[in-house]
Design a protein around this motif. Structure first.
Motif, PDB file in Angstrom:
ATOM      1  N   UNK A  13       0.918  -1.084   0.017  1.00  0.00           N
ATOM      2  CA  UNK A  13      -0.031   0.047  -0.050  1.00  0.00           C
ATOM      3  C   UNK A  13       0.863   1.220   0.139  1.00  0.00           C
ATOM      4  N   UNK A  14       2.005   1.279   0.636  1.00  0.00           N
ATOM      5  CA  UNK A  14       2.811   2.370   0.697  1.00  0.00           C
ATOM      6  C   UNK A  14       3.505   2.455  -0.390  1.00  0.00           C
ATOM      7  N   UNK A  15       3.923   1.553  -1.305  1.00  0.00           N
ATOM      8  CA  UNK A  15       4.380   1.548  -2.506  1.00  0.00           C
ATOM      9  C   UNK A  15       3.448   2.319  -3.552  1.00  0.00           C
ATOM     10  N   UNK A  16       2.342   1.775  -3.568  1.00  0.00           N
ATOM     11  CA  UNK A  16       1.229   2.528  -4.263  1.00  0.00           C
ATOM     12  C   UNK A  16       1.102   4.013  -3.859  1.00  0.00           C
ATOM     13  N   UNK A  17       1.165   4.321  -3.002  1.00  0.00           N
ATOM     14  CA  UNK A  17       1.096   5.743  -2.243  1.00  0.00           C
ATOM     15  C   UNK A  17       2.345   6.463  -2.995  1.00  0.00           C
ATOM     16  N   UNK A  18       3.583   5.797  -2.910  1.00  0.00           N
ATOM     17  CA  UNK A  18       4.709   6.473  -3.412  1.00  0.00           C
ATOM     18  C   UNK A  18       4.784   6.711  -4.767  1.00  0.00           C
ATOM     19  N   UNK A  19       4.033   5.801  -5.578  1.00  0.00           N
ATOM     20  CA  UNK A  19       3.780   6.052  -7.041  1.00  0.00           C
ATOM     21  C   UNK A  19       3.004   7.204  -7.450  1.00  0.00           C
ATOM     22  N   UNK A  20       1.846   7.335  -6.221  1.00  0.00           N
ATOM     23  CA  UNK A  20       0.854   8.338  -6.436  1.00  0.00           C
ATOM     24  C   UNK A  20       1.675   9.679  -6.174  1.00  0.00           C
ATOM     25  N   UNK A  21       2.670   9.662  -5.071  1.00  0.00           N
ATOM     26  CA  UNK A  21       3.290  10.900  -4.881  1.00  0.00           C
ATOM     27  C   UNK A  21       4.310  11.342  -5.944  1.00  0.00           C
ATOM     28  N   UNK A  22       4.730  10.420  -6.721  1.00  0.00           N
ATOM     29  CA  UNK A  22       5.485  10.837  -8.141  1.00  0.00           C
ATOM     30  C   UNK A  22       4.621  11.394  -9.024  1.00  0.00           C
ATOM     31  N   UNK A  23       3.624  11.006  -9.143  1.00  0.00           N
ATOM     32  CA  UNK A  23       2.692  11.588 -10.178  1.00  0.00           C
ATOM     33  C   UNK A  23       1.867  12.986 -10.115  1.00  0.00           C
ATOM     34  N   UNK A  33       8.212   7.832   1.828  1.00  0.00           N
ATOM     35  CA  UNK A  33       7.485   6.694   1.731  1.00  0.00           C
ATOM     36  C   UNK A  33       8.252   5.202   1.462  1.00  0.00           C
ATOM     37  N   UNK A  34       9.224   5.564   0.375  1.00  0.00           N
ATOM     38  CA  UNK A  34       9.991   4.503  -0.008  1.00  0.00           C
ATOM     39  C   UNK A  34      10.993   4.186   1.062  1.00  0.00           C
ATOM     40  N   UNK A  35      11.620   4.990   1.916  1.00  0.00           N
ATOM     41  CA  UNK A  35      12.402   4.807   2.938  1.00  0.00           C
ATOM     42  C   UNK A  35      11.647   4.018   4.106  1.00  0.00           C
ATOM     43  N   UNK A  36      10.448   4.271   4.305  1.00  0.00           N
ATOM     44  CA  UNK A  36       9.650   3.430   5.304  1.00  0.00           C
ATOM     45  C   UNK A  36       9.607   2.083   4.948  1.00  0.00           C
ATOM     46  N   UNK A  37       9.276   1.861   3.478  1.00  0.00           N
ATOM     47  CA  UNK A  37       9.341   0.296   2.722  1.00  0.00           C
ATOM     48  C   UNK A  37      10.670  -0.232   2.906  1.00  0.00           C
ATOM     49  N   UNK A  38      11.591   0.390   2.681  1.00  0.00           N
ATOM     50  CA  UNK A  38      13.084   0.014   2.914  1.00  0.00           C
ATOM     51  C   UNK A  38      13.471  -0.358   4.282  1.00  0.00           C
ATOM     52  N   UNK A  39      12.713   0.140   5.362  1.00  0.00           N
ATOM     53  CA  UNK A  39      13.272  -0.107   6.690  1.00  0.00           C
ATOM     54  C   UNK A  39      13.041  -1.798   7.048  1.00  0.00           C
TER      55      UNK A  39
END
Length: 733
Positions: A13-23, A33-39
């Motif tokens: 879900x976070x990854x999809x949010x990150x994609x949206x933030x890019x758009x 968001x990506x840093x949260x996932x990578x933790x």
């Protein structure tokens, strides 16, 4: 063992949010968001790649590229990773690499419509029309119900000049629709005009004409409709019908010179070298039109171009008198081209002086009952001042402009004209002071302010010029130059570069000239945003004009001026011994005492640090990709390893976009001679000789070429040597 490339539900879900933030271009939020996932998933390839994309957009390119590559290494079979790598390269304007990345992504996910669309945009940006055609065909197959993709395919065929295929695609799309889509009148009109253009360019002129007649009621752009019809009729040699259409167009705009010229051409008049009969026809047609459109300036001026002797004098008397009374400031400019004819120029001067004498003696023109308003006298004075300035008779020009200033001390144009007279007389200091007086008469006038800035720069008053320019720049900008650079104010950068070069500050001169080159690159890159937009909005003909303009962007006069100045400066630097950093600093502060020099150097260093800090702070405030200036004084440019090599890209641009200018071939000869590319040098040497064999630089280039070639003759291959010796014998004395 857990798969490092799979995410749990929460992280997904976070990854999809990150994609949206890019758009939506919220790069900082996306990075978090990506840093949260990578933790939890430190080696997840797609997240690493996406993190790199955010870093690149935030100006941290080195880190960004490293993360993207790390992501691809961890998941080389992910189309997302390759797509992101493509986006990063596209951001860096590295379009060829971006195309390779997208191609790799499509090998993994061949039907990904977003990647295919991105690839099509890159292909048209690179003008790779064959590949574009294949990509557009793929898009149609993926989404056959989308109008935009059909249009894109037709457009790609048009760019390839496969006109029949383009028309078949458009017709196939229309017939494939069971129900006609709801379209605006504008979209229908543009589609019809685009179809008509394709038909016309295919050579089917009769078909194009019938198409216009068939759909005339659906075309809302009547001006374009009439222009297309007239053009087609001319090409069909149906000139009488074409003339009627051009007259209809002239009725819409009676000051359009091209419509008038085409009316003349439809009457088989040779405008390049008109015979006496041609002139009679021109005057007769013009007279008839003038009766119908008495306010047309173009019709009043046309007879002056073709008439001679007494007929010209009579017409010119009427012309000048009419516009003296109307107080038209642009009167002199409207007939400036006529001054190329010495006899006519003499007649104009005589008529203007005659009118001046009449107004001075009687306050009215001979034969008139009523006296003229004082403004008529004023604009006669200004006309005469411009006339003598054009002849470079400064004393006479100043005599009349001073009378104009005495008559009306508040007219800004009089002061601007006086400044220009002094400029043409090479008194730049006085010219600058008077132009500043003009500026102070109207502090709200941006044009006069800009003129004053230009005069200050020409006189070497760089700091004062920047301060004056700053009166019309953003208050929150780090400096006036920063705002003017952001606005791509090329004239200012060019004039400032010339001022720095004149003072010997070659680093800053190079920096500003390179900045102008960057502007033209940016203008070319800016078209990227319109590839999708124009097709979606049905702006087909405007899009064609855009592509044509962008292809010739470097033929712009300011690009030419900047490129010539840059090459000349590099060649000058190449002819001088290299100076150390200490020598350059000593030269820069040569007129200062030791204590003043230390103070000035300390001030320069502080300004440099302040500028870098201000830009860094600006980058932190904005969620965008902005570069920090790492060479504020142009030292890196000044320390280039090979000055002549730096000239090559600019020489190539001039040869491509300004091949008829003698400066192009003079500089190309010099650069290629120094690079020992004697065949290329000879080619430009011959062209410059053909343009002006008496030019001092051309003569010098011949001598230098012969000298250098003779010194290197033994290293040149036999075939080339023979050609060069034969050709140079024809022009060398």
């Amino acid at each position: 063992m857990a798969d490092i490339n799979k995410l749990q539900s929460k992280e997904n879900t976070l990854f999809k949010s990150a994609l949206r933030f890019y758009e939506i271009k919220q790069y900082k939020k996306g990075l978090k968001a990506t840093e949260q996932i990578l933790k939890k998933n430190p080696e997840h390839g797609e997240t690493l790649a996406l993190k790199g994309l955010f870093l690149c957009n935030l100006g941290r390119k080195e880190e960004g590229y490293a993360e993207v590559k790390h992501g691809i290494k961890n998941n080389i079979k992910s189309y997302i990773c390759w797509h992101v790598y493509g986006l990063v390269n596209r951001l860096d304007k590295n379009y060829e690499e971006a195309i390779k990345c997208y191609t790799q992504a499509l090998r993994i996910d061949k039907d990904n419509i977003q990647i295919v669309r991105d690839l099509a945009n890159l292909q048209i940006q690179m003008r790779n029309y064959e590949a574009l055609n294949e990509t557009e065909f793929q898009l149609v197959n993926l989404r056959p119900n989308l109008k935009q993709f059909w249009i894109g395919l037709a457009f790609s065929y048009y760019l390839l000049k496969k006109y029949d295929s383009a028309l078949k695609v458009l017709e196939a799309f229309e017939s494939s629709l069971k129900e006609k889509p709801v379209e605006t009148k504008y979209e229908v009109s543009e589609m019809l005009l685009f179809k008509n253009l394709i038909t016309e360019e295919s050579g089917d002129l009769e078909g194009a004409l019938k198409h216009l007649e068939q759909f005339e009621d659906k075309i809302v752009d009547k001006k374009s409709l009439l222009e297309s019809r007239a053009r087609i009729l001319v090409n069909l040699n149906r000139k009488e019908e074409a003339e009627k259409v051009y007259r209809e167009l002239f009725d819409r705009n009676s000051n359009c010179d091209s419509y008038l010229q085409n009316i003349f051409k439809c009457n088989n008049i040779n405008l390049e070298n008109p015979s006496d009969d041609d002139v009679k026809k021109i005057i007769e047609i013009n007279k008839g039109l003038l009766e119908k459109y008495p306010k047309s300036l173009i019709l009043r001026r046309t007879p002056l171009i073709y008439l001679k002797g007494e007929e010209f004098n009579t017409e010119m008397k009427d012309y000048l008198k009419t516009y003296f009374i109307k107080c038209v400031p642009s009167l002199f400019n409207s007939i400036k081209n006529i001054f190329n004819d010495a006899e006519k120029a003499k007649a104009i001067e005589s008529i203007a002086l005659e009118y001046y004498d009449q107004i001075v003696k009687n306050g009215k023109f001979d034969g008139d009952e009523n006296k003229q308003y004082p403004t008529t006298y004023l604009w006669i004075l200004i006309f005469l001042a411009k006339l003598y300035d054009h002849k470079r008779e400064a004393s006479k020009a100043l005599e009349y402009v001073n009378k104009a200033i005495d008559h009306t001390p508040t007219l800004v144009e009089s002061y601007m004209l006086k400044a220009r007279i002094y400029k043409h007389d090479n008194d730049l200091e006085t010219a600058m002071k008077i132009m500043n007086e003009a500026r102070e008469l109207d502090l709200q006038d941006r044009f006069v302010n800009s003129k004053c800035v230009k005069y200050m720069l020409r006189n070497g008053n760089i700091d004062e010029a920047e301060k004056t320019a700053g009166l019309f720049t953003k208050a929150d900008s780090p400096s006036p130059l920063a705002d003017l650079t952001e606005m791509q104010c090329i004239w200012y950068e060019y004039e400032k570069a010339m001022a720095y070069a004149k003072k010997g500050n070659n680093g800053l001169a190079l920096k500003l000239l390179h900045q102008i080159n960057t502007h033209f690159k940016d203008i070319y890159d800016d078209q990227f945003d319109f590839h999708v937009y124009c097709l979606r909005k049905s702006s087909f003909r405007a899009y064609i004009d855009l592509l044509t303009y962008e292809d010739k962007i470097k033929s712009h006069p300011y690009y030419f001026k900047a490129a010539v100045a840059l090459i000349r400066l590099y060649l000058k630097l190449n002819s001088q011994p290299r100076k150390t950093k200490e020598e350059l600093e000593n030269e820069k502060f040569a007129n200062l005492s030791p204590s003043e020099r230390k103070k000035a150097m300390r001030k320069a260093r502080k300004a440099q640090l302040k500028n870098a800090q201000a830009q860094a702070e600006q980058n932190q405030k904005n969620d965008t990709n902005k570069k920090v200036d790492d060479d504020p004084d142009g030292e890196k440019l000044l320390n280039a390893k090979d000055y002549v090599e730096e000239c090559i890209p600019f020489v190539k641009s001039l040869l491509e976009f300004a091949p008829t200018r003698i400066e192009t071939h003079i500089l190309a000869t010099q650069v290629y001679t120094l690079k020992k590319k004697y065949l290329l040098a000879l080619k430009s040497l011959k062209k410059s000789y053909a343009l002006d064999k008496n030019n001092a630089e051309v003569i010098n280039n011949i001598d230098q070429f012969v000298k250098n070639f003779n010194a290197d003759k033994d290293t040149v291959n036999a075939t080339s040597r023979k050609i060069i010796e034969e050709e140079i014998a024809k022009i060398a004395k």
